[in-house]
Design a protein around this motif. Structure first.
Motif, short mmCIF file in Angstrom:
data_model
loop_
_atom_site.label_atom_id
_atom_site.label_comp_id
_atom_site.label_asym_id
_atom_site.label_seq_id
_atom_site.Cartn_x
_atom_site.Cartn_y
_atom_site.Cartn_z
N ASP A 96 0.81 -1.22 0.00
CA ASP A 96 0.00 0.00 0.00
C ASP A 96 0.85 1.27 0.00
N ALA A 129 -2.10 6.37 0.21
CA ALA A 129 -3.16 7.22 -0.34
C ALA A 129 -4.34 7.32 0.62
N ILE A 130 -4.84 8.55 0.82
CA ILE A 130 -6.07 8.79 1.58
C ILE A 130 -6.97 9.65 0.71
N LYS A 131 -7.87 9.03 -0.03
CA LYS A 131 -8.76 9.75 -0.95
C LYS A 131 -7.93 10.64 -1.86
N ASP A 132 -8.08 11.95 -1.73
CA ASP A 132 -7.37 12.88 -2.60
C ASP A 132 -6.07 13.39 -1.98
N SER A 133 -5.65 12.79 -0.86
CA SER A 133 -4.48 13.28 -0.16
C SER A 133 -3.48 12.13 0.06
N SER A 158 -1.57 12.96 8.38
CA SER A 158 -2.28 13.10 7.11
C SER A 158 -2.15 14.51 6.57
#
Length: 511
Positions: A96, A129-133, A158
């Motif tokens: 990941d 990766a966290i959605k768009d961030s 984050s």
């Protein structure tokens, strides 16, 4: 049956034994890497050897619990390398990892075996990766023979746009120190509730030590921009190397609860606003800073008798300046008393450094990364060993002291130290990251060119913005801009003067 070998009669069994011995010796000779260069110090001769080749951006080097060299690659792989045989084994592939530009699998460190259980843990920091961030997390793995198991997330930060850091150090008291970058987010390094731009301190089990500065908080120190190196001395003093913006790369001696100033202070607090901030917060000046910047990266404390000339020193590798620096410390460790440069521009960008229990030094190149200074050399990326040698057998590499500041009369020199690491020596830039100076319309727009150079420019969500070079004086700025315009444009008839630079400073200030 008898065989004749070298004029001596021997039996078949003895012949086989003798040949086996010779082949073994040949293999042993082949395993010893060739000495490419020698470094001669006061009394020591050092050998520079290429231990491993064809790696891809080794981001961290460390000495593993099994007495071998462990390293990772930015894309998410962790390897064990046997220095004696040169063989490597994949220990773990982290799936990941989100890697782009400076993101990826970053720092790692291994704890000493627990006295009670015998267990040893590896801590690794990587982006995901966290959605768009993009987030950055610290994960603990149990070391089990030739693999890593039972991942446990210790902490997550984050909201990163860049500036991830991120190095890890584990002190003899089994406390884990994790250095994070500020995420290219204004204000994060000073925000006590934000884990970015900090040094964070944990117990090996992931809990927060009771003697941290603020109860219940992992924050040990704050005010950092982008830490690239983290190491502790024999007396457990903790040191960092850190990227500045366009100026003031730093070495810091970390103190419990200390504030190191970013983003209110760059380098020493020597400007009125910086002094006011330091007076109100107790912000701490660096031990050493560099302008022009050198892009310091990995760093390790050296105090082994194998190389006595380098005892009580910080060994620092750099990306932009592409060399190894030996920073000799004072007896109390509170100042840098001497600085010497080795391997200058020889192997390209250098990313990581570690020391074996025998006092050998290992370095890794980073020429396949997101911002190569030039095309990678054959065999890149490499892991290099510096070890004690008995005699000189290869080309000598002299050390040198740092150069003095480039004068404004040397316009090409100013461009090289301030601009070439991003825009390259030929002005080609890096597609999608740093624009080409060969084609930019700013060459025909002198006022706009001055403004971008003096005050910087951000483009969309690109964290690799053009920094501000307003710390250069008017004459230096004019020299760099005229060099750019004459080198990649046809603008000699309309040169930029120091007066024009000063006028743009004044207009921007009034605006």
């Amino acid at each position: 049956m008898k065989k004749r070998w070298a004029g001596v009669k021997i039996g078949t069994g003895a012949f086989a034994v003798a040949m086996s011995f010779i082949l073994f010796q040949c293999r042993q000779v082949q395993r010893e890497p060739q000495t490419r260069f020698n470094i001669v110090l006061d009394t020591s001769v050092l050998a520079v050897q290429e231990l491993s080749t064809n790696n891809k951006v080794p981001w961290e080097l460390m000495w593993g619990p099994d007495h071998t060299l462990w390293y990772n690659e930015q894309e998410g792989r962790i390897y064990r390398l046997d220095p004696a045989s040169g063989k490597r084994k994949l220990l773990l592939r982290i799936n990941d990892v989100a890697g782009k530009t400076t993101a990826g699998l970053l720092g790692m460190a291994c704890s000493a075996p627990d006295p009670g259980t015998g267990r040893s843990y590896l801590f690794a920091a990587y982006t995901f990766a966290i959605k768009d961030s993009i987030g950055l997390k610290l994960v603990r793995y149990l070391v089990q023979k030739d693999t890593l198991i039972e991942p446990k997330v210790i902490a997550v930060a984050s909201g990163f746009r860049g500036h991830y850091g991120s190095r890890i150090a584990i002190l003899p008291d089994h406390k884990v120190y994790w250095a994070t970058g500020d995420g290219a987010q204004q204000g994060s390094a000073q925000d006590a509730a934000d884990l970015k731009g900090k040094i964070l301190r944990f117990n090996v089990d992931g809990s927060i030590p009771a003697d941290n500065p603020v109860p219940g908080s992992p924050v040990w120190a704050k005010g950092f921009r982008n830490i690239q190196g983290l190491t502790f001395s024999d007396s457990t003093r903790l040191y960092t190397s850190e990227h500045g913006d366009a100026a003031e790369d730093e070495i810091n001696l970390v103190r419990r609860g200390g504030n190191f100033g970013w983003s209110a202070i760059e380098g020493n607090a020597d400007l009125p606003d910086e002094k006011a901030f330091a007076d109100s917060t107790g912000a701490i000046d660096p031990l050493r800073s560099w302008t022009p910047t050198i892009a310091p990266s990995g760093m390790v404390f050296y105090n082994h008798s194998r190389i006595p000339e380098w005892q009580n020193s910080l060994l620092l590798v750099s990306l932009k300046d592409r060399n190894l620096r030996v920073l000799s410390l004072s007896k109390d460790g509170h100042s840098v008393v001497k600085e010497m440069i080795y391997l200058d521009k020889l192997y390209g960008r250098l990313r990581a450094v570690c020391v074996s229990p025998e006092g050998d030094i290992y370095l890794s190149t980073s020429n396949h990364d997101w911002n190569p200074y030039s095309k990678p050399a054959p065999g890149d990326d490499k892991i290099i060993r510096i070890t004690k040698a008995g005699r000189i057998t290869a080309k000598l590499l002299p050390g040198k002291a740092p150069e003095t500041k480039v004068s404004r009369e040397n316009a090409m020199g100013l461009y090289t130290v301030y601009c070439a690491s991003c825009h390259k020596e030929d002005g080609s830039g890096s597609p999608g990251t740093f624009p080409s100076l060969q084609t930019t319309p700013l060459l025909d727009q002198p006022q706009q060119l001055i403004d971008v150079f003096l005050f910087g420019k951000s483009t969309g969500n690109n964290p690799n913005r053009m920094p501000s070079f307003k710390f250069l004086n008017n004459e230096e700025a004019a020299a760099v801009l005229n060099f750019i315009r004459s080198r990649w444009g046809d603008n000699n008839r309309d040169s930029i003067t120091a007066t024009a630079v000063q006028e743009r400073r004044g207009i921007k200030k009034k605006g």
